[in-house]
Design a protein around this motif. Structure first.
Motif, PDB file in Angstrom:
ATOM      1  N   SER A  16     -44.168  29.700   7.581  1.00  0.00           N
ATOM      2  CA  SER A  16     -43.306  29.446   6.708  1.00  0.00           C
ATOM      3  C   SER A  16     -43.990  27.870   6.099  1.00  0.00           C
ATOM      4  CB  SER A  16     -41.799  28.450   7.214  1.00  0.00           C
ATOM      5  OG  SER A  16     -42.240  27.936   8.556  1.00  0.00           O
ATOM      6  N   THR A  17     -43.288  27.406   4.802  1.00  0.00           N
ATOM      7  CA  THR A  17     -44.004  26.420   4.280  1.00  0.00           C
ATOM      8  C   THR A  17     -42.837  25.213   4.238  1.00  0.00           C
ATOM      9  OG1 THR A  17     -43.135  27.153   2.148  1.00  0.00           O
ATOM     10  CG2 THR A  17     -45.442  27.725   2.765  1.00  0.00           C
ATOM     11  N   VAL A  18     -43.381  23.885   4.094  1.00  0.00           N
ATOM     12  CA  VAL A  18     -42.404  22.933   4.134  1.00  0.00           C
ATOM     13  C   VAL A  18     -43.011  21.875   2.928  1.00  0.00           C
ATOM     14  CG1 VAL A  18     -42.012  20.544   5.450  1.00  0.00           C
ATOM     15  CG2 VAL A  18     -42.188  22.802   6.668  1.00  0.00           C
ATOM     16  N   ARG A  19     -42.107  21.739   2.205  1.00  0.00           N
ATOM     17  CA  ARG A  19     -42.297  20.971   0.796  1.00  0.00           C
ATOM     18  C   ARG A  19     -43.524  21.586   0.215  1.00  0.00           C
ATOM     19  NH1 ARG A  19     -39.125  16.571   1.120  1.00  0.00           N
ATOM     20  NH2 ARG A  19     -38.530  15.698   3.249  1.00  0.00           N
ATOM     21  N   LYS A  21     -46.272  23.035   1.224  1.00  0.00           N
ATOM     22  CA  LYS A  21     -47.220  23.125   2.306  1.00  0.00           C
ATOM     23  C   LYS A  21     -47.308  23.994   3.299  1.00  0.00           C
ATOM     24  CE  LYS A  21     -49.312  19.988  -0.434  1.00  0.00           C
ATOM     25  NZ  LYS A  21     -49.296  18.365  -0.191  1.00  0.00           N
ATOM     26  N   PRO A  22     -48.082  24.744   3.736  1.00  0.00           N
ATOM     27  CA  PRO A  22     -47.966  25.655   5.280  1.00  0.00           C
ATOM     28  C   PRO A  22     -47.579  24.518   6.168  1.00  0.00           C
ATOM     29  CG  PRO A  22     -50.320  25.656   4.139  1.00  0.00           C
ATOM     30  CD  PRO A  22     -49.324  24.393   3.457  1.00  0.00           C
ATOM     31  N   LEU A  23     -46.583  24.758   7.009  1.00  0.00           N
ATOM     32  CA  LEU A  23     -45.935  23.936   8.145  1.00  0.00           C
ATOM     33  C   LEU A  23     -47.076  23.952   9.206  1.00  0.00           C
ATOM     34  CD1 LEU A  23     -43.787  23.103   9.714  1.00  0.00           C
ATOM     35  CD2 LEU A  23     -43.426  25.094  10.846  1.00  0.00           C
ATOM     36  N   TYR A  25     -47.175  22.471  12.743  1.00  0.00           N
ATOM     37  CA  TYR A  25     -45.915  21.758  13.709  1.00  0.00           C
ATOM     38  C   TYR A  25     -46.518  21.021  14.541  1.00  0.00           C
ATOM     39  CZ  TYR A  25     -41.735  21.448  16.393  1.00  0.00           C
ATOM     40  OH  TYR A  25     -40.862  21.003  16.972  1.00  0.00           O
ATOM     41  N   ASP A 351     -44.993  14.084   6.592  1.00  0.00           N
ATOM     42  CA  ASP A 351     -43.890  15.293   6.311  1.00  0.00           C
ATOM     43  C   ASP A 351     -44.246  15.707   4.956  1.00  0.00           C
ATOM     44  OD1 ASP A 351     -41.514  16.858   6.677  1.00  0.00           O
ATOM     45  OD2 ASP A 351     -40.632  15.423   5.253  1.00  0.00           O
ATOM     46  N   SER A 352     -44.408  14.887   3.787  1.00  0.00           N
ATOM     47  CA  SER A 352     -44.764  15.318   2.585  1.00  0.00           C
ATOM     48  C   SER A 352     -45.907  16.235   2.556  1.00  0.00           C
ATOM     49  CB  SER A 352     -44.795  14.012   1.584  1.00  0.00           C
ATOM     50  OG  SER A 352     -46.183  13.262   1.879  1.00  0.00           O
ATOM     51  N   GLU A 353     -46.675  16.108   3.440  1.00  0.00           N
ATOM     52  CA  GLU A 353     -47.988  17.157   3.573  1.00  0.00           C
ATOM     53  C   GLU A 353     -47.812  18.237   4.484  1.00  0.00           C
ATOM     54  OE1 GLU A 353     -50.915  16.426   1.912  1.00  0.00           O
ATOM     55  OE2 GLU A 353     -50.193  14.466   0.752  1.00  0.00           O
ATOM     56  N   GLY A 354     -46.601  18.582   4.770  1.00  0.00           N
ATOM     57  CA  GLY A 354     -46.176  19.574   5.508  1.00  0.00           C
ATOM     58  C   GLY A 354     -46.430  19.425   7.017  1.00  0.00           C
TER      59      GLY A 354
END
Lengths: 406, 147
Positions: A16-19, A21-23, A25, A351-354
């Protein structure tokens, strides 16, 4: 052979992606992601096996019971327990500690008895003991640590006296990553007649555990930190101790016979499992353990150690960054602070970079007090993390320095 | 990324590095402590209230850039305001950081914190000083927490 790409394939969320970007974690000490086999095991239970356990005469109930009890066997073998009835299902490590503190504590602690804890305990291994200490008049003593986040074993031995009735010790510190020498500590504690509860919440996914070799009296862990579901975990206790302890919660499944005058209690493990358990969760936890066994804990540990070393090396590229927790023996937890930037701001920019990390006191406020900091940023690594994940972390951290420290 | 720039505006960095009205106010007749147990931020707010008017205000404590800048901006805006005006600013500020809507009246420099509404996890950081203000004006002896 360990292949991180093959491992990653099994975790749907990693795609998945976040904002945008690739997550990436890196919050595994808070909770780990779940492989498809765990998700499938839970959903298979609801699709095909859903019935209450230990009750029905019908086929479905028998199938559900078999699957649920098979998970208990899987846990038993995974941690090397001698008897299956020594495994009690709980909501997690926290409930397991509460069970022991409440049940064993009320029956055994008296005024002036001492409960020995370490300075690096999670709140879950502090507060239940405080509650029982208040009720019984027992006293809590604390094993101090040094600047590297290593326990002072000389002080530990000095604190052990015939008054010590319980040692509650975390196997691995969630805030620092320190691996404590629990085997040695258990041996020493037993010499003064104390029992030992090992909090394995943070060790279970990094280290092979054998409760018989450790000779711990109680061992607790949570499923969700072991690639399993939330809301399920286990307590291991030596059979003779569990047998002697009064019930913790009361209700269905934990009784033999109930009248309004008196009730008699079921045998182990059911004596401690009142009410309908988290059946799907237990089955999912069994699947998570099978997943870990299929990869091999030794491969997982080697991969994580390599990543931690790589991350520690990268950390040198940021002069403002200071690692909190530099014990010789530690797992893949990188807790840190940055001069001039609050951890919370670090967390938002990452977080803004995933990049997902944890910021805060990590439910270990005494650790923060010791280091005289309000919080840390913590990247914690698991078997599916890669060097690219670490690179993404440090690219984002360089961005933090550009924004805050230019 | 644009959201991040909205959140971390130059004014915020400036107030974080050089917080205004920082320190203890010895002659304060109102005081309260604020605490955010999630991130460990803590704040002491001191005020002198004279005839329903805030004649002086200072704060000290430690926190993230958002919480420090928000406290600093709050002290600047509130100095000289009546308690009624302060209450109105509180309402306007709260509406802005939770919904992203600028209030119908002018809230001055506080508007730089509008970007917080895009970061629900940070609303508490921006609000800590304001909740502490409420406690101080209501003479509550209990430390306020964001939880």
């Amino acid at each position: 052979m360990f292949n991180v790409e093959q491992v990653r394939e099994q975790f749907p969320i990693l795609k998945s992606t976040v904002r945008g970007k690739p997550l990436v974690y890196l919050d595994n000490a808070a909770t780990t992601q779940k492989p498809q086999s765990v998700i499938d095991a839970e959903s298979h239970y609801y699709d095909a096996l859903n019935a209450n356990v230990h009750r029905g005469v019908h086929k479905l109930s028998q199938d559900a019971t078999d699957a649920f009890e098979k998970a208990r066997d899987t846990i038993q073998h995974f941690i090397g327990a001698q008897h299956r009835e020594e495994i009690i299902f709980t909501r997690g490590a926290t409930e397991a500690i509460n069970l022991v503190a409440s049940s064993w504590g009320r029956a055994n602690l008296q005024t002036g008895d001492e409960i020995l804890l370490s300075q690096m305990e999670h709140h879950a291994n502090i507060v239940p003991w405080q509650l029982i200490a208040e009720q019984t008049g027992a006293v809590i003593k604390v094993i101090p640590m040094d600047e590297t986040g290593t326990l002072n074993l000389t002080q530990f031995e000095a604190l052990l006296t015939p008054k010590t009735k319980m040692l509650g010790i975390t196997h691995v510190s969630n805030a620092l990553g320190t691996v404590n020498p629990v085997q040695y500590m258990i041996e020493k504690a037993h010499q003064v007649g104390a029992l030992v509860l090992v909090d394995g919440a943070q060790s279970i996914l990094h280290h092979a555990i054998n409760v018989v070799e450790l000779d711990c009296d109680f061992f607790v862990f949570s499923g969700h930190k072991l690639y399993g579901p939330t809301g399920i975990g286990a307590l291991y206790g030596k059979k003779h101790l569990l047998n002697a302890m009064p019930p913790y919660q009361a209700g269905g499944d934990m009784i033999f016979k109930v009248t309004f005058e008196k009730s008699t209690f079921n045998h182990l493990p059911y004596k401690f499992e009142a009410g309908t358990p988290h059946i799907a969760g237990a089955i999912g936890l069994g699947a998570a353990i099978e997943f870990v066994q299929s990869v091999g804990l030794q491969h997982i540990a080697a991969h994580e150690a390599q990543l931690l070393a790589y991350a520690a090396e990268q950390a040198k590229s940021i002069p403002q960054l200071r690692i909190v927790g530099q014990a010789k023996e530690k797992v893949s937890v990188l807790s840190f602070v940055m001069e001039g930037v609050h951890p919370h701001d670090i967390g938002t920019i990452l977080d803004s970079e995933g990049v997902a990390i944890r910021t805060g006191h990590h439910c270990a406020m005494p650790v923060m007090d010791f280091f005289k900091i309000p919080a840390t940023a913590r990247a914690s690594l698991a078997l599916y993390n890669t060097q690219q994940d670490i690179d993404a972390l440090f690219t984002a951290l360089h961005r933090v320095t550009e924004m805050f420290l230019k | 990324m644009s959201d991040l720039r909205e959140l971390y505006q130059e004014v915020i960095f400036d107030h974080n590095r050089h917080p205004r009205n920082f320190g203890k106010l010895v002659k304060a007749n109102r005081h309260a402590e604020g605490f955010n147990p999630l991130c460990g931020d803590s704040l002491d707010l001191y005020l002198i209230v004279d005839n329903d008017r805030i004649t002086d205000i200072k704060f000290e404590g430690q926190g993230c850039a958002i919480s420090t800048a928000s406290a600093s901006l709050m002290t600047e805006v509130l100095k000289g305001k009546t308690l009624t005006e302060a209450e109105q600013l509180f309402e306007g500020f709260h509406q802005m950081v939770t919904t992203g809507q600028q209030p119908s009246f002018d809230i001055g420099k506080l508007s730089v914190l509008a970007g917080v509404s895009e970061f629900p996890a940070r609303v508490k950081c921006a609000s800590l000083s304001w909740h502490t203000l409420h406690a101080a004006l209501n003479n509550s002896n209990q430390p306020v927490t964001t939880e």
